[in-house]
Design an enzyme around this catalytic site. Sequence first.
Site, PDB file in Angstrom:
ATOM      1  N   GLU A 179       0.768  -1.252   0.146  1.00 57.61           N
ATOM      2  CA  GLU A 179      -0.156   0.025  -0.031  1.00 57.61           C
ATOM      3  C   GLU A 179       1.066   1.185  -0.069  1.00 57.61           C
ATOM      4  O   GLU A 179       1.987   1.283   0.770  1.00 57.61           O
ATOM      5  CB  GLU A 179      -0.863  -0.197   1.261  1.00 57.61           C
ATOM      6  CG  GLU A 179      -1.660   1.190   1.345  1.00 57.61           C
ATOM      7  CD  GLU A 179      -2.549   0.778   2.905  1.00 57.61           C
ATOM      8  OE1 GLU A 179      -2.259   0.004   3.638  1.00 57.61           O
ATOM      9  OE2 GLU A 179      -3.412   1.784   3.062  1.00 57.61           O
ATOM     10  N   LYS A 186      -9.216   1.953  -2.186  1.00 54.41           N
ATOM     11  CA  LYS A 186      -9.465   1.479  -0.733  1.00 54.41           C
ATOM     12  C   LYS A 186     -10.832   2.150  -0.225  1.00 54.41           C
ATOM     13  O   LYS A 186     -11.006   3.219  -0.096  1.00 54.41           O
ATOM     14  CB  LYS A 186      -8.373   1.771   0.251  1.00 54.41           C
ATOM     15  CG  LYS A 186      -8.531   1.087   1.686  1.00 54.41           C
ATOM     16  CD  LYS A 186      -7.236   1.584   2.371  1.00 54.41           C
ATOM     17  CE  LYS A 186      -7.059   0.792   3.815  1.00 54.41           C
ATOM     18  NZ  LYS A 186      -5.905   1.289   4.540  1.00 54.41           N
ATOM     19  N   CYS A 199      -5.225  -3.323   2.283  1.00 53.12           N
ATOM     20  CA  CYS A 199      -4.983  -3.438   3.723  1.00 53.12           C
ATOM     21  C   CYS A 199      -6.270  -3.519   4.504  1.00 53.12           C
ATOM     22  O   CYS A 199      -6.880  -4.710   4.729  1.00 53.12           O
ATOM     23  CB  CYS A 199      -4.109  -2.130   4.199  1.00 53.12           C
ATOM     24  SG  CYS A 199      -2.994  -2.408   5.663  1.00 53.12           S
ATOM     25  N   VAL A 210      -0.733  -3.136  10.413  1.00 53.80           N
ATOM     26  CA  VAL A 210      -0.296  -2.950  11.674  1.00 53.80           C
ATOM     27  C   VAL A 210      -0.777  -3.934  13.067  1.00 53.80           C
ATOM     28  O   VAL A 210       0.010  -4.244  13.635  1.00 53.80           O
ATOM     29  CB  VAL A 210      -0.831  -1.446  12.022  1.00 53.80           C
ATOM     30  CG1 VAL A 210      -0.595  -1.088  13.439  1.00 53.80           C
ATOM     31  CG2 VAL A 210      -0.606  -0.367  11.125  1.00 53.80           C
TER      32      VAL A 210
HETATM   33  C1  ACM Z   1      -4.146  -0.248   7.057  1.00 55.74           C
HETATM   34  O1  ACM Z   1      -5.266  -0.231   6.601  1.00 55.74           O
HETATM   35  N1  ACM Z   1      -3.163   0.574   6.378  1.00 55.74           N
HETATM   36  C2  ACM Z   1      -3.815  -0.772   8.495  1.00 55.74           C
END
Ligand code: ACM
Length: 263
Positions: free
Chosen positions: A39, A110, A143, A170
């Site tokens: 990402e 996203k 992510c 994370v």
């Molecule tokens: C994330 O969505 N970068 C944890």
Amino acid sequence: MNAGFLQFCPILGDESQNIKNIALNFETAKDPDLLVLPELANSGYNFESKKQAILLGKSIEESEYVEFLVAHSKNKNLFIISGFLEKENNKLYNTAVLTGPSGYIGKYRKMHLFMNEPEYFEKGNLGLPLFELGGFKLGILICFDWIFPEVWRILALKGADIIAHPSNLVLPYAQQAVPVHGMINRTFNITANRYGNERGITFSGQSILSDPKGNTLIKAPAKGDSVEVTKLDLELARNKWITPQNHVFTDRFPAQYTDLIKA
Ligand code: ACM
């Protein structure tokens, strides 16, 4: 086909250094047809301010980073999926771009924004596109999308053989979910994660590629650059039979699932 991930540590705000680091890693990739990058691979993640993010953002058309990916895709005849800080009409999107032997192909933005990302990004407004790439079908998530089973299922129902998942993970348990989503949808899943620390946030590496039975085929360490590629038998993703009597899709009972679509 051969597919894999490129794990590295993007440097916040230094696109030209990130391009150099990715280019070095590309050299070590063993004959991939498809490679997934993390990402926001061109920009880094934990911006100091919205102003910094806006200054770093680019449209696809104006981006030297996308140009770099296109050149490499053409040169090496491969598909690349990479996170990209996209700016359109002064708005930012946490985007993944797809390039291939013919050039730029498309993008996904996203949908599910993590922690303080809504201060920077608009929510993805392109739905969940399926890319038909001559021989295989690809879906993309980014992510934090990982925690929502609905989006993996929708991409599988659309026919995705492979789900590419550029990440800056994370939460320490996220990688455990990736093979499970693959097992219950019968897809190959490729999470390309970053590692390192950026202004107090630590990213967990451990990029992972899993098969349609939920097996982990390759996994990177928690730290360090890692470019891993393996052979995928796409027929495994096209066989949705669990037993001779049970099918992942046709055994579902959508009329009983209407609670899912209540806001
Ligand atoms: C994330 O969505 N970068 C944890």
